[in-house]
Motif scaffolding. Structure first.
Motif, PDB file in Angstrom:
ATOM      1  N   CYS A 101      36.739  40.587  31.520  1.00 21.20           N
ATOM      2  CA  CYS A 101      35.819  41.286  32.424  1.00 21.20           C
ATOM      3  C   CYS A 101      36.569  41.649  33.702  1.00 21.20           C
ATOM      4  CB  CYS A 101      34.640  40.389  32.766  1.00 21.20           C
ATOM      5  SG  CYS A 101      33.685  39.877  31.342  1.00 21.20           S
ATOM      6  N   ILE A 104      35.393  44.573  29.300  1.00 19.36           N
ATOM      7  CA  ILE A 104      34.079  44.828  29.894  1.00 19.36           C
ATOM      8  C   ILE A 104      34.278  45.087  31.383  1.00 19.36           C
ATOM      9  CG2 ILE A 104      31.791  43.869  30.333  1.00 19.36           C
ATOM     10  CD1 ILE A 104      32.341  42.007  27.889  1.00 19.36           C
ATOM     11  N   ASP A 105      33.941  46.299  31.815  1.00 16.96           N
ATOM     12  CA  ASP A 105      33.989  46.619  33.237  1.00 16.96           C
ATOM     13  C   ASP A 105      32.560  46.749  33.765  1.00 16.96           C
ATOM     14  OD1 ASP A 105      33.161  49.055  32.224  1.00 16.96           O
ATOM     15  OD2 ASP A 105      34.979  50.131  32.775  1.00 16.96           O
ATOM     16  N   LEU A 106      32.399  47.115  35.036  1.00 18.14           N
ATOM     17  CA  LEU A 106      31.059  47.187  35.610  1.00 18.14           C
ATOM     18  C   LEU A 106      30.187  48.229  34.919  1.00 18.14           C
ATOM     19  CD1 LEU A 106      31.537  46.729  39.459  1.00 18.14           C
ATOM     20  CD2 LEU A 106      30.489  45.180  37.827  1.00 18.14           C
ATOM     21  N   LEU A 150      36.026  43.836  37.672  1.00 14.95           N
ATOM     22  CA  LEU A 150      35.254  44.629  38.632  1.00 14.95           C
ATOM     23  C   LEU A 150      35.879  45.993  38.872  1.00 14.95           C
ATOM     24  CD1 LEU A 150      34.534  41.926  41.368  1.00 14.95           C
ATOM     25  CD2 LEU A 150      32.910  42.893  39.742  1.00 14.95           C
ATOM     26  N   ALA A 161      31.972  49.710  25.921  1.00  9.36           N
ATOM     27  CA  ALA A 161      33.009  48.674  25.977  1.00  9.36           C
ATOM     28  C   ALA A 161      34.245  49.184  25.278  1.00  9.36           C
ATOM     29  CB  ALA A 161      32.507  47.396  25.327  1.00  9.36           C
ATOM     30  N   THR A 195      30.270  49.163  31.835  1.00  7.03           N
ATOM     31  CA  THR A 195      29.839  48.581  30.565  1.00  7.03           C
ATOM     32  C   THR A 195      28.747  47.549  30.797  1.00  7.03           C
ATOM     33  OG1 THR A 195      32.043  48.900  29.649  1.00  7.03           O
ATOM     34  CG2 THR A 195      30.607  47.357  28.503  1.00  7.03           C
ATOM     35  N   LEU A 196      28.947  46.704  31.794  1.00  4.45           N
ATOM     36  CA  LEU A 196      27.994  45.645  32.088  1.00  4.45           C
ATOM     37  C   LEU A 196      26.613  46.201  32.425  1.00  4.45           C
ATOM     38  CD1 LEU A 196      27.667  42.582  32.449  1.00  4.45           C
ATOM     39  CD2 LEU A 196      28.273  42.910  34.847  1.00  4.45           C
ATOM     40  N   TYR A 197      26.578  47.311  33.162  1.00  3.67           N
ATOM     41  CA  TYR A 197      25.306  47.903  33.567  1.00  3.67           C
ATOM     42  C   TYR A 197      24.817  48.996  32.632  1.00  3.67           C
ATOM     43  CZ  TYR A 197      25.467  45.174  37.795  1.00  3.67           C
ATOM     44  OH  TYR A 197      25.493  44.133  38.674  1.00  3.67           O
ATOM     45  N   ALA A 250      37.168  38.324  25.280  1.00  5.39           N
ATOM     46  CA  ALA A 250      36.532  39.272  26.190  1.00  5.39           C
ATOM     47  C   ALA A 250      37.127  39.119  27.582  1.00  5.39           C
ATOM     48  CB  ALA A 250      35.029  39.036  26.237  1.00  5.39           C
TER      49      ALA A 250
END
Length: 63
Positions: free
Chosen positions: A26, A48-50, A28, A59, A52-54, A24
């Motif tokens: 990640c 995983i970008d922001l 910003l 993803a 996706t994270l929020y 994975a």
């Protein structure tokens, strides 16, 4: 990706089961096109970008 692949190989060398391991990454600010293309080709890479994270976007990878 190369660093994560190296770590996965070292863990396997130490006797850990890594056959089902996903890598994975990640970010910003998104991913360079070559990383996105690699994720599209591979079944063990997740981006995983922001968004996706929020929960605002899917993803990339693990197809």
């Amino acid at each position: 990706m190369e660093r994560l692949e190296h770590i996965r190989t070292r863990l396997a060398d130490l006797g850990h089961h890594t056959g089902d391991t996903a890598l994975a990454l990640c970010s910003l600010h998104g991913f360079h096109p070559d990383v996105q293309q690699a994720a599209a080709r591979r079944t063990d890479l997740l981006l995983i970008d922001l968004a996706t994270l929020y929960g605002d976007g899917p993803a990339q990878g693990l197809e």
